[in-house]
Design a protein around this motif. Structure first.
Motif, PDB file in Angstrom:
ATOM      1  N   TYR A 198     -58.756 100.489  55.609  1.00  0.00           N
ATOM      2  CA  TYR A 198     -59.929 100.986  54.896  1.00  0.00           C
ATOM      3  C   TYR A 198     -59.659 102.346  54.257  1.00  0.00           C
ATOM      4  O   TYR A 198     -58.863 103.140  54.770  1.00  0.00           O
ATOM      5  CB  TYR A 198     -61.119 101.130  55.849  1.00  0.00           C
ATOM      6  N   GLY A 199     -60.343 102.584  53.140  1.00  0.00           N
ATOM      7  CA  GLY A 199     -60.416 103.900  52.536  1.00  0.00           C
ATOM      8  C   GLY A 199     -61.876 104.319  52.578  1.00  0.00           C
ATOM      9  O   GLY A 199     -62.767 103.483  52.392  1.00  0.00           O
ATOM     10  N   VAL A 200     -62.170 105.591  52.827  1.00  0.00           N
ATOM     11  CA  VAL A 200     -63.558 106.033  52.993  1.00  0.00           C
ATOM     12  C   VAL A 200     -63.842 107.319  52.217  1.00  0.00           C
ATOM     13  O   VAL A 200     -62.939 107.954  51.668  1.00  0.00           O
ATOM     14  CB  VAL A 200     -63.900 106.258  54.488  1.00  0.00           C
ATOM     15  N   ILE A 217     -64.513 107.766  47.420  1.00  0.00           N
ATOM     16  CA  ILE A 217     -63.677 107.106  48.420  1.00  0.00           C
ATOM     17  C   ILE A 217     -62.220 107.414  48.093  1.00  0.00           C
ATOM     18  O   ILE A 217     -61.763 107.189  46.978  1.00  0.00           O
ATOM     19  CB  ILE A 217     -63.914 105.584  48.425  1.00  0.00           C
ATOM     20  N   TYR A 218     -61.488 107.923  49.060  1.00  0.00           N
ATOM     21  CA  TYR A 218     -60.078 108.247  48.853  1.00  0.00           C
ATOM     22  C   TYR A 218     -59.237 107.040  49.275  1.00  0.00           C
ATOM     23  O   TYR A 218     -59.135 106.731  50.466  1.00  0.00           O
ATOM     24  CB  TYR A 218     -59.698 109.500  49.654  1.00  0.00           C
ATOM     25  N   ASN A 219     -58.667 106.356  48.293  1.00  0.00           N
ATOM     26  CA  ASN A 219     -57.950 105.114  48.580  1.00  0.00           C
ATOM     27  C   ASN A 219     -56.509 105.112  48.081  1.00  0.00           C
ATOM     28  O   ASN A 219     -55.856 104.072  48.071  1.00  0.00           O
ATOM     29  CB  ASN A 219     -58.699 103.925  47.977  1.00  0.00           C
ATOM     30  N   ALA A 220     -55.995 106.262  47.650  1.00  0.00           N
ATOM     31  CA  ALA A 220     -54.630 106.325  47.122  1.00  0.00           C
ATOM     32  C   ALA A 220     -53.619 106.440  48.248  1.00  0.00           C
ATOM     33  O   ALA A 220     -53.710 107.332  49.090  1.00  0.00           O
ATOM     34  CB  ALA A 220     -54.477 107.496  46.160  1.00  0.00           C
ATOM     35  N   LYS A 266     -62.350  98.059  51.623  1.00  0.00           N
ATOM     36  CA  LYS A 266     -61.346  97.289  52.352  1.00  0.00           C
ATOM     37  C   LYS A 266     -60.130  97.096  51.460  1.00  0.00           C
ATOM     38  O   LYS A 266     -60.258  96.697  50.302  1.00  0.00           O
ATOM     39  CB  LYS A 266     -61.926  95.935  52.773  1.00  0.00           C
ATOM     40  N   LEU A 267     -58.955  97.377  51.989  1.00  0.00           N
ATOM     41  CA  LEU A 267     -57.732  97.357  51.189  1.00  0.00           C
ATOM     42  C   LEU A 267     -56.775  96.272  51.658  1.00  0.00           C
ATOM     43  O   LEU A 267     -56.679  95.987  52.858  1.00  0.00           O
ATOM     44  CB  LEU A 267     -57.036  98.724  51.289  1.00  0.00           C
ATOM     45  N   LYS A 268     -56.070  95.695  50.706  1.00  0.00           N
ATOM     46  CA  LYS A 268     -55.046  94.718  51.032  1.00  0.00           C
ATOM     47  C   LYS A 268     -53.788  95.435  51.497  1.00  0.00           C
ATOM     48  O   LYS A 268     -53.500  96.550  51.087  1.00  0.00           O
ATOM     49  CB  LYS A 268     -54.724  93.857  49.811  1.00  0.00           C
TER      50      LYS A 268
END
Length: 286
Positions: free
Chosen positions: A124-126, A165-168, A203-205
């Protein structure tokens, strides 16, 4: 010599009120996870301590590769790691805490800035990255989350304006905010202070070409923490950098070795990767 080495490790921007901002100075030996206290001036306010990673240490607290993924440091040779979220709250969150060099001055506006990178094996990224200011350090018994639900407490949390959301993964992203002091603040605590219902997640792959099992958490590396008086708004502007969401496809496979190869052969064998839609090299590719 020891004194000079310590001074060198403490060297930082004179404006920054955060001691040991990139966790370079250490005390004791780093051998395992949950040893944030090895970083001088840093601690965790809950029973579950944050992690410290270093390039000169062995697994599980090694860098750039470790149990949560792979990330080159943003500054120096070390960075911290904290849990920001877990599915159904199965894993308690962790936090970073330190005492500032001097108390904040009343009615003065400060810039808050630190850099985060989502660990590769996070599912996850939040959002809700915050820095909480307080007169005294927080202290919570046991492995528990620190959740503020009173408006008067939330006023002491600095968050970036868009609360994205920080997803990097593989990249360091800045968390920027401004904070107007009451004049009593002397401690800062970094983490997620909102309950799961108020925390947005993505939700991240699982990334291709990366070994390991995804963890049902949002775990982030943290580096270069800054708090300084904001004389110019441009000093605290990082919205432009935050709006560009990029993710590296893969990192350096380190196929070239110095042993037995000429410089020309090393260059031919080595691979340099760029972020999608960007021509700028990341520090670990230099």
């Amino acid at each position: 010599l020891v004194a000079l080495t310590s001074l060198s490790a403490y060297a930082q921007d004179d404006k920054n009120l955060v001691q040991n901002p990139s966790f370079e100075a250490e005390k004791g030996k780093l051998k395992k996870l949950n040893q944030i206290e090895v970083a001088v001036e840093w601690a965790s306010p809950t029973g579950l301590r944050a992690d410290l990673f270093a390039t000169d240490k062995d697994a599980p607290c090694s860098a750039p590769a470790n149990v949560y993924g792979k990330a080159s440091h943003y500054d120096g040779s070390r960075y911290e790691g904290i849990g920001m979220y877990s599915y159904t709250n199965k894993q308690p969150r962790t936090y970073l805490q330190t005492k500032l060099i001097a108390p904040l001055r009343k009615d003065v506006e400060y810039c808050v800035k630190f850099y985060v990178s989502l660990a590769d094996l996070s599912k996850y990224g939040v959002n809700n990255f915050g820095m909480f200011f307080s007169k005294d350090g927080l202290e919570v018994e046991g492995k528990a989350d620190i959740i503020f639900d009173k408006e008067k407490d939330l006023e002491f949390i600095a968050r970036n304006g868009d609360n994205k959301i920080y997803n990097a993964r593989y990249n360091w992203e800045p968390v920027c905010a401004t904070y107007t002091a009451t004049g009593k603040e002397q401690f800062i605590t970094i983490g997620n202070f909102y309950n799961n219902k108020e925390t947005k997640y993505e939700k991240l792959k699982k990334l291709a070409n990366f070994n390991g099992t995804q963890l049902p958490t949002a775990y982030y590396y943290v580096d270069q923490v800054e708090v300084f008086i904001m004389e110019d708004p441009a000093e605290c502007a990082c919205n432009e950098a935050q709006n560009v969401q990029v993710e590296s496809v893969v990192y350096n496979k380190e196929t070239a070795s110095e042993d037995g190869f000429t410089i020309e052969e090393q260059v031919k064998l080595a691979t340099v990767y760029f972020d999608i839609k960007k021509s700028k090299l990341e520090p670990n590719m230099q």
